[in-house]
Design an enzyme around this catalytic site. Structure first.
Site, PDB file in Angstrom:
ATOM      1  CG  ASP A 468      -1.740   1.215   1.378  1.00 56.32           C
ATOM      2  OD1 ASP A 468      -2.342   1.611   0.373  1.00 56.32           O
ATOM      3  OD2 ASP A 468      -1.781   1.798   2.476  1.00 56.32           O
ATOM      4  CG  ASP A 649      -2.834   1.882   6.516  1.00 60.80           C
ATOM      5  OD1 ASP A 649      -3.575   0.881   6.470  1.00 60.80           O
ATOM      6  OD2 ASP A 649      -3.184   2.997   6.122  1.00 60.80           O
TER       7      ASP A 649
END
Length: 759
Positions: A468, A649
């Site tokens: 990501d 995250d």
């Protein structure tokens, strides 16, 4: 509730179901089985990480009745099945763990029991109306081991093992002085054997009664046999050496768990709580959500909470790796395991201690059995038939040697018992779990919490790395990347004015400008327009900071959420372009991973932004404007080409983390979803930990192979030596325990695998 063309999708909260039950495989199956047979339910998905049960219900069914029945089943599962985790002491090898498991599992009211030797933990599922945690702990102590609940205050075990060993040695020496053939000498040798071998003999006899041939069972047969053929002094030497070897091995294994020592030591045992207007000292396990907790200056925070009174700084470096203390004030969230500095705080507890991030982090570090390595499972299966085979071979040798008069009965039995002693599989059985536990401890030293050896084993096979962007390869906060000046304004003046306005706002963009400016000027009469900007008066002049439309900028240029304009009554003063700050180590880590396999960047950001970002880091493959669901689908597709590791995250990447072969949550201290769903949690947000993890996984594979080959080779050589020459029992025990100690020492080398090196 969502209605489809054919069925209704409903969700039911798992609130009220303890975390242990929600993540218990047996309870998971019970809940699924009972809910799936409700009338009208066509599909059930239990999602403990989301705290939900998701049902597809036929539109003809009574949906409200299904909901009520599901809630009732959840309550019944929660009340009918209790779970407890114990810390176990005194285990010598993994087969001791099996002995404990069998004894506890046989208790009335116990549904299931598992014991992890490397982590020294026992997990029990039981009926609280039929048995209790005290009964379970007592049963463990009855067979010679210690047991306490995981979150009970730890009490020193003392040096009982070493005292017992010293006493046995003293008895043996006195027996030798008074004469091995005298009655006193025989009694003293017997006492030496019993004092040093009590735990082993008790465990071995218990196993033999159940026809469970553990290592202790092998040694018990050999020791009793040696006593029976008149070699009592040899039997005493065997038990003394066996106890010595186990004591040394236990000390070495404890070092594999040393990585969490700092965290454990920092945990407060009690705290000052305000109840009924009085401040009283209570054990941390007794703190309840809503309690007011006083935390003194330079003290550990006992539970997760929100600051009610006081302001100061809190050091959370043990949990997050953040080197600088963080400022806190009323309303700030504080995590258990962090510590105050020079100011006391009063907190409102938001969780019980065992539900805190700190307690669960400790559990994650120690849970080596969550995802067990395939090699470990193979060795465990091997050991189940290895020991009975050794007993059969020893018995066969004795019968053949005596039947064909190859040697005297005493000599044949001596050699058979020698074979039992030297062939104990302890070194082979511990060769993997000790190495795995050491590697997990080594990972925790650089801020990575790994859920078991299976995760490290999977890491070494990863073919594709998926990342990501925001919060993973970049820091979550924005930074000022460029300032374009207009009308001859200076950079210092533009920053001073913009910083003064930004200081009056909590918007992320405003905070980024305020951090860059560090302005000492104060803006008056400020007014913030949500989604547009902020205006204020500085030295009698009116200024605006915000979007092109709000500021009426003369040179709007590009218009997006990360471009901010500063204007006054005469027009534009400056244009601020903001962006995400790329982590310093990102380029180096991605370059190293791309040299080993495929790297793909997935982001929900716009195509052009992601393209520029990927180019800046040298990443060749990327996909933009990807939703969390699409990320999970992309990972699923990539898995067709080989194992995939996904780094996110831990906030909006939960589905992708669950889908990946190895899910890695970056900087997720305090994120419940990440702690539950990810296979690896990197608390300190350092991408360099990924390179170190790959390096560690490969080092673990080398050490495991070395341990297995060394264990098997030395066993073969020792058995061959015993067949050729009539050797003393003490040589067999010394050889067996020596191999176990060397295997453990080799595993401890993994503690040094903590440097940030490229894979």
């Amino acid at each position: 509730m969502a209605v489809g063309s054919r069925e209704v999708t409903v969700t039911v909260s798992l609130q009220g179901l303890p975390r242990e039950s929600a993540f218990c495989e047996a309870c998971f199956e019970r809940l699924t089985e009972r809910v799936s047979i409700l009338a009208g339910v066509s599909r059930i998905e239990v999602a403990p990480e989301k705290g939900q049960v998701i049902l597809d219900v036929s539109p003809e069914a009574n949906v409200e009745a299904v909901l009520e029945s599901t809630k009732r089943i959840i309550r019944e599962v929660a009340s009918g099945f209790s779970h407890e985790t114990f810390r176990i002491g005194g285990m010598d090898c993994p087969q001791c763990a099996e002995d404990i498991r069998a004894r506890v599992a046989s208790l009335d009211g116990v549904f299931s029991c598992s014991v992890d030797f490397a982590a020294a933990r026992m997990s029990v599922e039981y009926d609280a109306t039929s048995t209790s945690t005290d009964d379970i702990a007592s049963e463990v102590r009855r067979i010679g081991y210690s047991a306490r609940r995981l979150h009970d205050i730890e009490r020193p075990e003392g040096n009982r093992d070493w005292i017992a060993l010293g006493g046995a040695v003293a008895l043996y020496l006195v027996a030798g002085l008074v004469g091995a053939e005298t009655t006193a000498g025989i009694v003293l040798f017997a006492l030496a054997m019993l004092v040093s071998g009590a735990r082993m003999l008790r465990s071995g006899l218990s196993s033999l009664v159940r026809f469970d041939f553990t290592t202790n069972a092998l040694m018990t047969i050999a020791v009793i046999g040696a006593t029976g053929i008149g070699e009592l002094s040899e039997a005493a030497v065997v038990t003394i050496l066996y106890r010595l070897g186990n004591n040394l091995q236990n000390r070495a294994v404890q070092r594999t768990r040393a990585a969490i020592g700092q965290l454990v030591a920092s945990a407060p045992k009690s705290a000052q709580v305000v109840r009924n207007g009085d401040a009283i000292e209570v054990a941390v396990a007794g703190i309840a959500p809503g309690d007011l907790v006083h935390v003194r200056s330079f003290s550990a925070v006992p539970v997760d909470g929100v600051v009610e009174d006081g302001a100061g700084y809190v050091d959370a470096s043990l949990l997050t790796g953040e080197s600088e203390p963080q400022a806190v004030s009323p309303g700030s969230r504080v995590l258990a395991g962090s510590s105050t500095t020079d100011a006391p705080l009063t907190l409102v507890a938001t969780k019980k201690y065992h539900d805190t991030t700190f307690a669960r982090t400790l559990e994650l570090i120690e849970e080596g059995d969550t995802k067990r390595a395939h090699r470990e499972q193979v060795i465990e299966r091997l050991s189940r038939w290895y020991t009975p085979t050794v007993i059969l071979l020893a018995l066969t040798y004795a019968l053949v040697a005596i039947g064909f008069q190859l040697e005297t009965p005493t000599g044949a039995l001596h050699r058979a018992f020698w074979l039992l002693m030297v062939a104990c599989p302890c070194a082979l059985v511990i060769s993997i779990p000790v190495a795995v536990t050491t590697a997990i401890g080594a990972a925790s030293r650089f801020g990575a919490l790994v859920k078991g050896g299976g995760v490290l084993e999977a890491l070494e096979r990863v073919k594709t790395w998926v990342f990501d962007k925001t919060g993973t390869l970049t820091y979550s906060r924005l930074v000022v990347e460029e300032i374009v000046l207009h009308r001859g304004a200076s950079r210092e003046t533009a920053l001073e004015i913009a910083g003064a306005l930004a200081a009056a706002s909590n918007h992320p963009v405003a905070r980024a400008i305020a951090r860059e400016a560090k302005s000492r000027v104060v803006a008056n009469e400020t007014r913030e327009v949500p989604g547009a900007g902020i205006e204020g008066n500085i030295h009698g002049r009116q200024y605006r900071l915000g979007s092109a439309a709000f500021t009426e900028a003369a040179q709007p240029g590009e218009s997006d959420a990360r471009t901010v304009y500063l204007t006054d009554e005469d027009g534009s003063i400056a244009t601020f372009r903001l962006g995400e700050q790329v982590k310093a180590e990102a380029r180096e880590v991605l370059k190293a991973l791309q040299a080993e396999g495929r790297v793909l960047l997935l982001s929900g950001d716009q195509q052009e932004n992601v393209r520029r970002f990927a180019d800046s880091l040298g990443v060749q493959e990327f996909r933009a404007a990807v939703s969390p669901v699409e990320k999970a689908e992309a990972v699923k597709e990539l898995k067709k080409a080989g194992p995939v590791a996904m780094a996110g995250d831990g906030v909006n990447d939960v589905a992708a983390l669950l889908e990946a072969d190895v899910g890695i949550a970056m900087g997720a201290a305090g994120t419940d979803a990440a702690l539950e769903c990810a296979d690896v949690v990197v608390l300190n947000d350092d991408l360099g930990a990924l390179s170190s993890l790959v390096r560690l996984s490969r080092a673990l594979r080398r050490v495991v192979i070395q341990n297995i080959v060394f264990s098997l080779l030395t066993k073969v050589l020792l058995v061959a030596a015993g067949v050729i020459w009539p050797l003393s029992f003490w040589i067999a025990v010394a050889g067996d325990m020596g191999v176990s100690l060397l295997v453990t020492a080799n595993s401890l080398r993994l503690r040094g695998e903590t440097s940030r090196a490229d894979p």
